[in-house]
Design an enzyme around this catalytic site. Structure first.
Site, mmCIF file in Angstrom:
data_model
loop_
_atom_site.group_PDB
_atom_site.id
_atom_site.type_symbol
_atom_site.label_atom_id
_atom_site.label_comp_id
_atom_site.label_asym_id
_atom_site.label_seq_id
_atom_site.Cartn_x
_atom_site.Cartn_y
_atom_site.Cartn_z
ATOM 1 N N ASP A 17 43.288 43.830 40.424
ATOM 2 C CA ASP A 17 43.587 43.097 41.666
ATOM 3 C C ASP A 17 42.609 43.492 42.775
ATOM 4 O OD1 ASP A 17 46.542 41.853 41.216
ATOM 5 O OD2 ASP A 17 46.368 43.793 40.228
ATOM 6 N N ASP A 69 38.417 48.518 44.363
ATOM 7 C CA ASP A 69 38.393 47.888 45.690
ATOM 8 C C ASP A 69 39.155 48.678 46.742
ATOM 9 O OD1 ASP A 69 40.981 47.257 44.588
ATOM 10 O OD2 ASP A 69 41.182 45.741 46.157
ATOM 11 N N ASP A 88 38.953 48.060 37.897
ATOM 12 C CA ASP A 88 40.244 47.722 38.508
ATOM 13 C C ASP A 88 40.456 46.204 38.409
ATOM 14 O OD1 ASP A 88 42.502 48.083 40.413
ATOM 15 O OD2 ASP A 88 41.174 46.960 41.745
#
Ligand SMILES: O=C(O)COP(=O)(O)O
Ligand SMILES: [Mg+2]
Length: 227
Positions: free
Chosen positions: A19, A180, A17
């Site tokens: 961001d 995240d 991922d």
């Protein structure tokens, strides 16, 4: 890492991922959103407001921001105007208020050294994601970069992970998802990919430890110590 179940030889590839996992982009989001809000003569948002709204793509972020500052849902005309202004400003400042998290380069180097193929899969649009990775010197690690507009649906839908595994030529069971947020974990579970979550990113304002994942790491550098 709070699990002993991983070994580098377990995987052929990893999907990472963007961001909140590789790059702390909260500053870019806040600056671009507030420039957009200035153009629309609306009041500003804070970093704390934005942190809980990030992760489900730019359309969702803009709608959530407009709802937050106006107290009600925006109509399509306002959403379209906001999207135009946001895109304009984001492209102009992309990466200027963002930083690569500590341990990211070390983690990516280690995964590559272990022979894994890497793809970046983000809900950020392609036009934002690709220049950002290049500006931060991360683009060279990835065989593929897929943004939130690369496929018909975004994470937490499993489709983007399934399509990314197809592009990598790997089976989901041997493709590690690294993210995240609950978005990444839900998509990974539904696609059949094992999932590791970082403890420092954005998880819609909720504690990350409450998310169903196979392991948690405080830094991507820990991924290099799997074998
Ligand atoms: O919603 C976004 O733009 C960020 O998405 P990401 O966490 O999937 O990179
Ligand atoms: Mg993320």
């Amino acid at each position: 890492m709070k699990s002993n179940s991983f070994n580098a030889s377990t995987f052929d590839a990893a999907i990472v991922d963007l961001d909140g996992t590789m790059i702390d982009t909260l500053g870019d989001f806040v600056v671009a959103l507030n420039l957009m809000l200035d153009d629309l003569t609306l009041s500003h948002v804070t970093a704390k407001d934005v942190e809980s709204m990030v992760g489900k793509g730019s359309e969702h972020l803009i709608r959530s921001t407009l709802r937050h500052v106006r107290g009600s849902d925006a109509d399509e005309t306002l959403c379209d105007a906001a999207w135009q202004r946001y895109t304009h400003h984001y492209l102009a400042i992309n990466g200027q208020h963002s930083a690569v998290y500590p341990g990211v380069i070390e983690g990516l180097e280690a995964l590559r050294a272990q022979g894994l193929r890497l793809a970046c899969l983000t809900n950020k649009p392609n036009d934002f994601a690709k220049p950002l990775l290049a500006a931060k010197g991360l683009d060279g690690y990835f065989d593929f970069v897929f943004g939130g507009d690369a496929f018909e649906r975004k994470k937490p839908d499993p489709l983007p992970l399934q399509k990314t595994c197809e592009a990598l030529g790997t089976s989901p069971a041997r493709t590690l998802m690294i993210g995240d947020s609950s978005n990444d974990a839900q998509a990974a579970r539904a696609a059949g990919c094992p999932v590791v979550l970082v403890t420092y990113g954005y998880n819609h304002g909720e504690p990350i430890q409450g998310v169903d994942a196979d392991a948690f790491v405080d830094s991507l550098a820990e991924l290099g110590r799997l074998s």
